[in-house]
Write an enzyme that holds these catalytic residues in place. Sequence first.
Site, mmCIF file in Angstrom:
data_model
loop_
_atom_site.group_PDB
_atom_site.id
_atom_site.type_symbol
_atom_site.label_atom_id
_atom_site.label_comp_id
_atom_site.label_asym_id
_atom_site.label_seq_id
_atom_site.Cartn_x
_atom_site.Cartn_y
_atom_site.Cartn_z
ATOM 1 N N LYS A 1 50.034 -56.315 3.279
ATOM 2 C CA LYS A 1 51.388 -56.777 2.940
ATOM 3 C C LYS A 1 52.285 -56.633 4.162
ATOM 4 O O LYS A 1 51.932 -55.991 5.148
ATOM 5 C CB LYS A 1 51.976 -55.965 1.779
ATOM 6 C CG LYS A 1 51.131 -55.907 0.520
ATOM 7 C CD LYS A 1 51.044 -57.239 -0.193
ATOM 8 C CE LYS A 1 50.205 -57.101 -1.470
ATOM 9 N NZ LYS A 1 49.967 -58.415 -2.113
ATOM 10 N N SER B 1 48.151 -63.641 -1.325
ATOM 11 C CA SER B 1 49.470 -63.010 -1.303
ATOM 12 C C SER B 1 50.171 -63.085 0.053
ATOM 13 O O SER B 1 51.381 -62.927 0.125
ATOM 14 C CB SER B 1 49.361 -61.541 -1.721
ATOM 15 O OG SER B 1 48.645 -60.786 -0.765
#
Length: 258
Positions: A91, A50
């Site tokens: 993230k 990700s």
Amino acid sequence: MSGNIRTQGGHGRLGSVLSGLVVAVGCLLFVGGFVAGALLYRPYTVPSDSMKPTIERNSRVLAERVDGRDVRRGDVVVFTDPLWGSAPMVKRVVGVGGDTVACCDPSGRLTVNGTPVDEPYLRPGVDGRTVGSGEDFSATVPAGNLFLLGDERHTSLDSRSHLEDAGQGSVPRSAVVARVDAVVWPGADRLERPAGFAALPGGVSRPGPLGAILASAVGGAVLILAGAAYGPVAGRLRARNDRRSAGAGSAPREKVDT
């Protein structure tokens, strides 16, 4: 009487004292660097794609322990949130409390409060276009929360996957446990603060103290080696000088006729 008083080992007392001090200072810097690193940083493994291409799958990173209140836009953070799963996740923060985060503008860029943000770390999708999101969205971040996206905008499961949840996909600042400062394996590289967020109110965060910690540890190791090497090197030089002196003193003298 000689001004250079020597020990039985053949080293000058002053030199021995100084070398001992150098080793002691080196030990303090070396151990201090490791202790500071252990207190201020935590290692993590990134298990997914990700955050590609910034952080590859299974990369080891060092993350600075920070309070969520110190996090700013552009930071790559480690956080835990029950709605996202039990494991820590990594993230990038793209919005803070009060922001409206949306995508995409006519150039395919993410916008924060209507301001386009350049994100050079993004990579093209299968269609060859580099965009801030594979799908259009808009979300307003509640006060005290953060909106988080992976750098792999085409496949990352991030705040966009939780837009229907309370907070429109955002997580509380208190969920943040650390801020990623560097990738240490494979390879070694510091994470730069993205300039695209610097023009927004609040700017970007300062780099962590990792550089100073590494400098302390490396400098300490150099001092330890230098101090420890003084004795053997000085001894060899003294022995060489003694041999030369002995050789010169035993050279035969030329006979002179009277």
